[in-house]
Design a protein around this motif. Structure first.
Motif, PDB file in Angstrom:
ATOM      1  N   PHE A 145     -10.623   4.555  -1.363  1.00 27.39           N
ATOM      2  CA  PHE A 145     -10.010   4.897  -0.235  1.00 27.39           C
ATOM      3  C   PHE A 145      -8.554   6.050  -0.470  1.00 27.39           C
ATOM      4  O   PHE A 145      -7.885   5.311  -1.211  1.00 27.39           O
ATOM      5  N   ASP A 146      -7.935   6.775   0.899  1.00 26.58           N
ATOM      6  CA  ASP A 146      -6.316   6.885   0.684  1.00 26.58           C
ATOM      7  C   ASP A 146      -6.232   5.333   1.387  1.00 26.58           C
ATOM      8  O   ASP A 146      -6.425   4.828   1.653  1.00 26.58           O
ATOM      9  N   GLU A 176      -3.689   8.580 -13.402  1.00 25.44           N
ATOM     10  CA  GLU A 176      -3.317   9.986 -12.608  1.00 25.44           C
ATOM     11  C   GLU A 176      -4.389   9.922 -11.139  1.00 25.44           C
ATOM     12  O   GLU A 176      -3.472  10.014 -10.322  1.00 25.44           O
ATOM     13  N   LYS A 177      -5.582   9.265 -11.795  1.00 26.91           N
ATOM     14  CA  LYS A 177      -6.938  10.060 -11.050  1.00 26.91           C
ATOM     15  C   LYS A 177      -6.795   8.272  -9.820  1.00 26.91           C
ATOM     16  O   LYS A 177      -7.761   8.739  -8.758  1.00 26.91           O
ATOM     17  N   ARG A 178      -6.304   7.443  -9.830  1.00 23.02           N
ATOM     18  CA  ARG A 178      -6.261   6.641  -8.651  1.00 23.02           C
ATOM     19  C   ARG A 178      -5.051   6.990  -7.748  1.00 23.02           C
ATOM     20  O   ARG A 178      -4.834   5.960  -7.035  1.00 23.02           O
ATOM     21  N   LYS A 179      -3.476   6.930  -8.410  1.00 23.46           N
ATOM     22  CA  LYS A 179      -2.346   7.598  -7.408  1.00 23.46           C
ATOM     23  C   LYS A 179      -3.229   8.041  -5.621  1.00 23.46           C
ATOM     24  O   LYS A 179      -3.668   9.004  -5.703  1.00 23.46           O
ATOM     25  N   GLY A 180      -2.211   7.190  -5.123  1.00 22.54           N
ATOM     26  CA  GLY A 180      -2.753   6.952  -3.623  1.00 22.54           C
ATOM     27  C   GLY A 180      -4.058   6.589  -2.931  1.00 22.54           C
ATOM     28  O   GLY A 180      -4.612   7.295  -1.718  1.00 22.54           O
ATOM     29  N   LYS A 181      -4.638   6.334  -4.381  1.00 25.51           N
ATOM     30  CA  LYS A 181      -6.398   5.858  -3.840  1.00 25.51           C
ATOM     31  C   LYS A 181      -5.970   3.938  -4.291  1.00 25.51           C
ATOM     32  O   LYS A 181      -5.146   3.829  -4.771  1.00 25.51           O
ATOM     33  N   VAL A 182      -7.065   3.901  -3.228  1.00 27.10           N
ATOM     34  CA  VAL A 182      -7.905   2.420  -3.041  1.00 27.10           C
ATOM     35  C   VAL A 182      -9.272   1.989  -3.481  1.00 27.10           C
ATOM     36  O   VAL A 182      -9.946   2.765  -2.531  1.00 27.10           O
ATOM     37  N   GLN A 183      -9.751   1.213  -4.520  1.00 28.28           N
ATOM     38  CA  GLN A 183     -11.131   1.095  -4.572  1.00 28.28           C
ATOM     39  C   GLN A 183     -11.480  -0.126  -4.221  1.00 28.28           C
ATOM     40  O   GLN A 183     -10.570  -1.077  -4.490  1.00 28.28           O
ATOM     41  N   ILE A 221       1.123  -1.472  -0.169  1.00 24.61           N
ATOM     42  CA  ILE A 221      -0.074   0.113  -0.029  1.00 24.61           C
ATOM     43  C   ILE A 221       0.780   1.302   0.149  1.00 24.61           C
ATOM     44  O   ILE A 221       0.301   2.450  -0.537  1.00 24.61           O
ATOM     45  N   GLU A 222       2.111   0.873   1.083  1.00 27.20           N
ATOM     46  CA  GLU A 222       2.897   2.285   0.810  1.00 27.20           C
ATOM     47  C   GLU A 222       3.748   3.039  -0.150  1.00 27.20           C
ATOM     48  O   GLU A 222       4.351   3.898  -0.298  1.00 27.20           O
ATOM     49  N   ASN A 223       3.769   1.203  -0.803  1.00 26.41           N
ATOM     50  CA  ASN A 223       4.311   1.742  -2.750  1.00 26.41           C
ATOM     51  C   ASN A 223       3.014   2.487  -3.883  1.00 26.41           C
ATOM     52  O   ASN A 223       3.754   1.897  -5.238  1.00 26.41           O
ATOM     53  N   ASP A 224       1.847   2.313  -3.803  1.00 29.75           N
ATOM     54  CA  ASP A 224       1.268   2.361  -4.166  1.00 29.75           C
ATOM     55  C   ASP A 224       0.882   1.137  -5.438  1.00 29.75           C
ATOM     56  O   ASP A 224       0.633   2.284  -6.247  1.00 29.75           O
ATOM     57  N   TRP A 225       0.681   1.133  -4.664  1.00 34.87           N
ATOM     58  CA  TRP A 225       0.476  -1.025  -6.196  1.00 34.87           C
ATOM     59  C   TRP A 225      -1.000  -0.968  -5.266  1.00 34.87           C
ATOM     60  O   TRP A 225      -1.744  -2.110  -6.904  1.00 34.87           O
ATOM     61  N   LEU A 226      -1.691  -0.771  -4.572  1.00 36.31           N
ATOM     62  CA  LEU A 226      -3.026  -1.265  -5.130  1.00 36.31           C
ATOM     63  C   LEU A 226      -4.075  -1.274  -5.457  1.00 36.31           C
ATOM     64  O   LEU A 226      -3.917   0.492  -5.045  1.00 36.31           O
ATOM     65  N   GLU A 227      -4.564  -1.138  -6.398  1.00 41.33           N
ATOM     66  CA  GLU A 227      -5.644  -0.532  -6.528  1.00 41.33           C
ATOM     67  C   GLU A 227      -6.782  -0.615  -6.767  1.00 41.33           C
ATOM     68  O   GLU A 227      -7.520   0.358  -6.262  1.00 41.33           O
ATOM     69  N   TRP A 268      -7.821  -9.139  -5.899  1.00 41.26           N
ATOM     70  CA  TRP A 268      -7.139  -7.929  -5.815  1.00 41.26           C
ATOM     71  C   TRP A 268      -6.445  -7.447  -7.153  1.00 41.26           C
ATOM     72  O   TRP A 268      -5.590  -8.206  -7.460  1.00 41.26           O
ATOM     73  N   VAL A 269      -6.125  -6.710  -7.183  1.00 45.07           N
ATOM     74  CA  VAL A 269      -6.069  -5.898  -8.876  1.00 45.07           C
ATOM     75  C   VAL A 269      -3.884  -5.543  -7.639  1.00 45.07           C
ATOM     76  O   VAL A 269      -5.075  -3.839  -7.410  1.00 45.07           O
ATOM     77  N   LEU A 270      -3.164  -5.564  -8.621  1.00 48.61           N
ATOM     78  CA  LEU A 270      -2.601  -4.691  -8.230  1.00 48.61           C
ATOM     79  C   LEU A 270      -2.073  -3.876  -9.319  1.00 48.61           C
ATOM     80  O   LEU A 270      -1.883  -4.966 -10.998  1.00 48.61           O
ATOM     81  N   THR A 271      -1.008  -2.463  -9.345  1.00 42.67           N
ATOM     82  CA  THR A 271       0.019  -2.097 -10.475  1.00 42.67           C
ATOM     83  C   THR A 271       0.678  -1.195 -10.232  1.00 42.67           C
ATOM     84  O   THR A 271       0.862  -0.348  -9.211  1.00 42.67           O
TER      85      THR A 271
END
Length: 668
Positions: free
Chosen positions: A459-460, A406-413, A372-378, A398-401
């Motif tokens: 969520f952030d 841009e709109k998904r950066k720092g976010k998890v759905q 999550i801190e690497n911002d991989w969890l989408e 789980w979907v990771l990338t």
């Protein structure tokens, strides 16, 4: 799909011929390799005569590598130079075993490798000895598995249906299940969803996809077919690895028939023998066996974790040995292409455990934190229960990338799709629910739109983090000296060890006697302190204790003093607070508590607001504060359902009572 069911049922019926000579759990050892052989036989049948006609010409020309030439004749990535096929094998009943071996040996290396992993030679002998081999070959010759009659998708279903039935008879564990095609389609949708508009529609694109636990290859096949429908000019190269020899053989056969390079499918354990160690992939997807322990490979994985750290695959942490799900995810993350080279996307199926198992700074929590801190969890999608063949438990995609939009950066759905299903007309094992096309389309739409709604919440990254603070309360002891409590001292380890010796012979006896005398001196000294007085201040009692022992001429060290206090003291909220030598309040371990403070919140503000008003004498042990991450999926979609009115419940009870009375009347 009717064709698929008919074919699967027919092949399953052949297994009945094995009854008596084979255990039910052994049927798959015969039926599965024969199914693969028959499929390969049907694929090669139209070009069989051409291959046999060209073979002598090629041999005369002294061509060293005739494989590519013959593959060009067959139109697929394999061939067979034996004069036999299933029909010709039946012409010579007396030599069926030798001729079948000749036929198998005639396959090109990749195809032969497939049959070899089934260890089918053993079964040929066994079937021949039981006079069953000719019958089995004859029955399989009756079924037409040519791709024109049985598509690749249907063939995949046949394989998986047969394996499912054999697995049930072998009592395999619930975690070792197979992924339904509609779940794979959803996973592929989520995998490709962010790339539809630009990446995947480009002319002549070549992409690589990987599954580290590929089973029979269902996920790789569906992904390739999906991309081919979306962009016929695209090429998706499939890579995979599988531990089970039969599943590996089936997957490799499937890839071969579909024109993929079968050498990209590797055999072995992805953790300890990574067959694609230096490869990176554009897309990855997997349904690893969750809830399965990894004790057999624990040493190798722990060594990599300890020695390589983040330079290896498992630097973030190790989950508990009873569930290796998160090891697969870390392994897949290690296969991501660098962002500057286009990055990667992956989808993986888990049960609920990886969402929350493990407290702060446990292996599981540290892995979640790293991701999550690497911002991989989408995104995470909660699926309906009873979707899988051998287990009815709830599952999550789980979907990771590493290349979020841009709109998904720092976010998890989080997407709650637990009610997106239709009941099956007929259950398949534990599978009673299925995703319809509308459900897949709707979940894909919700994911793609990335909006808040009834089924979608965003969520952030920090929302899933927390600080686990240790809340201490002071130790308060009251102390009294009486005969009963003095007896408790005799059970203390420090007291008993006074009369224990590690020496031998006379020296040991002398040491033990001296220790026993010392014990008696301690008891005698304490007996002089017996009274009804209850000491509410520990320091006050210790002063008196030291004074008494000094007066009695008995040595009192810190270890013995601690043992005496432990025996004579009781917890007492009315007593004075106990302090250590540095003047700090001593914590009471029995009153110790923990609070999880959201990462976004100041722990001291939280402490003053939520804790201190209820227990004024508490404090935070700052040295024990830990960072943890968990994803409480269910909590975020919880809907309160009010209890039914008492009148309604009472009415229902009376109705049931009347029904029971009527039934009793019929009996009597």
């Amino acid at each position: 799909m009717i064709n698929f069911q008919e074919k699967a049922n027919f092949i399953w019926s052949i297994a009945e011929l094995l009854r008596g000579d084979y255990k039910q759990s052994e049927y798959g050892r015969v039926i599965l390799p024969m199914t693969v052989l028959r499929r390969l036989d049907c694929v090669l049948e139209p070009t069989k005569d051409k291959v046999l006609k060209q073979l002598p010409q090629l041999e005369k020309m002294n061509i060293q590598n005739i494989g590519p030439v013959l593959n060009k004749v067959t139109g697929v990535n394999f061939h067979n130079t034996s004069p036999y096929n299933f029909k010709k094998l039946l012409d010579d009943p007396n030599n069926i075993a030798a001729n079948l071996r000749n036929y198998i040996n005639g396959f090109s290396s990749d195809a032969y490798d497939i049959i070899n992993y089934f260890n089918f030679n053993v079964q040929i002998d066994r079937l021949d000895d039981a006079n069953l081999l000719y019958l089995i070959v004859g029955r399989f010759a009756e079924i037409d598995l040519h791709p024109d009659r049985v598509s690749n998708i249907e063939m995949g279903y046949i394989f998986e249906e047969l394996i499912r039935r054999f697995a049930e008879q072998s009592n395999e564990t619930a975690g070792e299940h197979f992924t339904p095609r509609e779940v794979i389609r959803l996973m592929v949708n989520l995998l490709f969803n962010e790339d539809y508009s630009d990446e995947l529609v480009k002319k002549g694109i070549v992409r690589k996809i990987y599954d580290p636990a590929c089973g029979t290859g269902g996920m790789l096949s569906v992904a390739a077919e999906y991309l081919a429908d979306l962009n016929p000019d695209a090429q998706l190269k499939a890579f995979g690895q599988e531990l089970n020899p039969e599943s590996y053989a089936i997957c490799k056969a499937d890839m071969m028939v579909k024109g993929q390079d079968p050498s990209r499918i590797k055999f072995g354990n992805s953790f300890t023998n990574d067959g694609l160690k230096d490869e990176k992939f554009d897309y990855m997807l997997s349904n690893p066996p969750f809830g399965v322990e990894w004790k057999k490979v624990q040493k190798e994985i722990k060594d990599e974790h300890d020695n390589l750290g983040y330079a290896g695959r498992f630097g973030a942490g190790l989950p508990r040995v009873s569930d290796g799900s998160l090891l697969f995810l870390q392994h897949m993350i290690s296969k991501m292409k660098p962002v500057q080279e286009g990055g990667s996307r992956l989808a993986i199926v888990f049960n609920g455990s990886p969402l929350f198992t493990g407290g702060a700074e446990s292996g599981e929590s540290n892995i979640r934190r790293w991701i999550i801190e690497n911002d991989w969890l989408e995104a995470i999608v909660a699926l309906p229960d009873q979707l899988f063949y051998n287990t009815g438990i709830s599952t999550y995609i789980w979907v990771l990338t590493n290349r979020k939009s841009e709109k998904r950066k720092g976010k998890v759905q989080l997407i709650n799709a637990v009610n997106f299903y239709q009941k099956m007309r007929k259950s398949l094992g534990a599978k009673r629910h299925e995703l319809g096309e509308d459900h897949i389309a709707e979940i894909t739409r919700i994911h793609g739109e990335f909006k808040e709604g009834k089924y979608s919440k965003t969520f952030d990254n920090e929302d899933f983090g927390y600080q686990r603070i240790t809340v201490e309360r002071p130790l308060r002891l009251s102390i009294q000296v009486n005969s009963e409590l003095i007896e408790k001292l005799k059970e203390q380890t420090a007291f008993k060890n006074l009369a224990v010796s590690r020496k031998k012979g006379a020296a040991a006896r002398a040491e033990i006697e001296a220790g026993q005398q010392y014990q008696q001196q301690i008891i005698d000294a304490l007996q002089t302190m017996i009274s009804d007085t209850v000491y509410k201040n520990r320091d006050e009692f210790i002063k008196l204790l030291k004074k008494t022992f000094k007066k009695q001429g008995v040595t009192l060290n810190s270890t013995l003093q601690k043992a005496i206090i432990y025996a004579l003291a009781e917890k007492d909220e009315t007593a004075d607070i106990c302090y250590d030598n540095k003047g700090n309040m001593e914590p009471d371990p029995d009153l110790r508590d923990y609070e999880n403070v959201p990462l976004k919140e100041n722990i001291y503000e939280y402490f003053e607001r939520e804790v201190k008003p209820h227990v004024p004498d508490v404090w935070i042990d700052e040295d024990k504060t830990k960072i943890g991450y968990e994803i409480p999926f269910t909590r975020h979609f919880y809907e309160y359902k009010p209890l039914r009115p008492l009148e309604e419940i009472d009415k229902e009870i009376k109705q049931l009572e009347n029904e029971i009375l009527e039934l009793l009347k019929e009996v009597t």
